[in-house]
Motif scaffolding. Structure first.
Motif, PDB file in Angstrom:
ATOM      1  N   PRO A  75      61.404  22.595  -5.282  1.00  0.00           N
ATOM      2  CA  PRO A  75      61.698  23.796  -4.471  1.00  0.00           C
ATOM      3  C   PRO A  75      62.585  23.490  -3.256  1.00  0.00           C
ATOM      4  O   PRO A  75      63.547  24.219  -2.994  1.00  0.00           O
ATOM      5  CB  PRO A  75      60.316  24.290  -4.039  1.00  0.00           C
ATOM      6  N   LYS A  76      62.266  22.420  -2.539  1.00  0.00           N
ATOM      7  CA  LYS A  76      63.058  22.076  -1.354  1.00  0.00           C
ATOM      8  C   LYS A  76      64.479  21.674  -1.745  1.00  0.00           C
ATOM      9  O   LYS A  76      65.452  22.050  -1.093  1.00  0.00           O
ATOM     10  CB  LYS A  76      62.377  20.937  -0.577  1.00  0.00           C
ATOM     11  N   TYR A  77      64.620  20.932  -2.844  1.00  0.00           N
ATOM     12  CA  TYR A  77      65.928  20.502  -3.318  1.00  0.00           C
ATOM     13  C   TYR A  77      66.778  21.710  -3.725  1.00  0.00           C
ATOM     14  O   TYR A  77      67.967  21.784  -3.409  1.00  0.00           O
ATOM     15  CB  TYR A  77      65.765  19.528  -4.490  1.00  0.00           C
ATOM     16  N   ALA A  78      66.174  22.659  -4.409  1.00  0.00           N
ATOM     17  CA  ALA A  78      66.886  23.878  -4.822  1.00  0.00           C
ATOM     18  C   ALA A  78      67.362  24.662  -3.605  1.00  0.00           C
ATOM     19  O   ALA A  78      68.500  25.149  -3.565  1.00  0.00           O
ATOM     20  CB  ALA A  78      66.001  24.750  -5.707  1.00  0.00           C
ATOM     21  N   GLU A  79      66.525  24.800  -2.598  1.00  0.00           N
ATOM     22  CA  GLU A  79      66.923  25.486  -1.364  1.00  0.00           C
ATOM     23  C   GLU A  79      68.100  24.789  -0.708  1.00  0.00           C
ATOM     24  O   GLU A  79      69.022  25.436  -0.235  1.00  0.00           O
ATOM     25  CB  GLU A  79      65.750  25.546  -0.383  1.00  0.00           C
ATOM     26  N   THR A  80      68.045  23.450  -0.686  1.00  0.00           N
ATOM     27  CA  THR A  80      69.124  22.684  -0.081  1.00  0.00           C
ATOM     28  C   THR A  80      70.436  22.893  -0.826  1.00  0.00           C
ATOM     29  O   THR A  80      71.482  23.084  -0.203  1.00  0.00           O
ATOM     30  CB  THR A  80      68.765  21.168  -0.074  1.00  0.00           C
ATOM     31  N   LEU A  81      70.370  22.868  -2.148  1.00  0.00           N
ATOM     32  CA  LEU A  81      71.589  23.080  -2.942  1.00  0.00           C
ATOM     33  C   LEU A  81      72.190  24.459  -2.704  1.00  0.00           C
ATOM     34  O   LEU A  81      73.400  24.608  -2.558  1.00  0.00           O
ATOM     35  CB  LEU A  81      71.295  22.886  -4.426  1.00  0.00           C
ATOM     36  N   LEU A  82      71.363  25.479  -2.657  1.00  0.00           N
ATOM     37  CA  LEU A  82      71.858  26.839  -2.451  1.00  0.00           C
ATOM     38  C   LEU A  82      72.357  27.051  -1.028  1.00  0.00           C
ATOM     39  O   LEU A  82      73.269  27.830  -0.803  1.00  0.00           O
ATOM     40  CB  LEU A  82      70.800  27.867  -2.817  1.00  0.00           C
TER      41      LEU A  82
END
Length: 85
Positions: A75-82
């Motif tokens: 979840p944190k990685y996805a937020e960072t990418l977006l």
């Protein structure tokens, strides 16, 4: 169709009416797009997040390790990418 003041004939009035009607339709369309623009952007971001989470969740632990994250980091990685877009 371009209408100029020197144009004469049976289609002159009709062409002017069509031109005005198209202008009104275009204005209405732009107004609708402006109203839903904010909602669309938010929905698009939500859709992107869902797709990103799904894609990452479907990766194997080995694949996740290759990009440097663990399953709990998704979840944190996805937020960072977006956020970087």
């Amino acid at each position: 169709m371009t209408i100029n003041p020197n144009t004469v004939g049976p289609y002159t009035r009709h062409a002017a009416t069509v031109s005005i009607s198209l202008s009104k339709v275009a204005h209405s369309f732009v107004s609708v797009l402006a109203r839903i623009g904010g909602k669309s952007y938010s929905a698009l971001k939500s859709l992107q997040m869902a797709r990103m989470l799904s894609t990452l969740a479907n990766m194997s632990d080995h694949q996740l390790a290759q990009i440097g994250i663990q399953r709990s980091d998704i979840p944190k990685y996805a937020e960072t990418l977006l956020a970087e877009e």
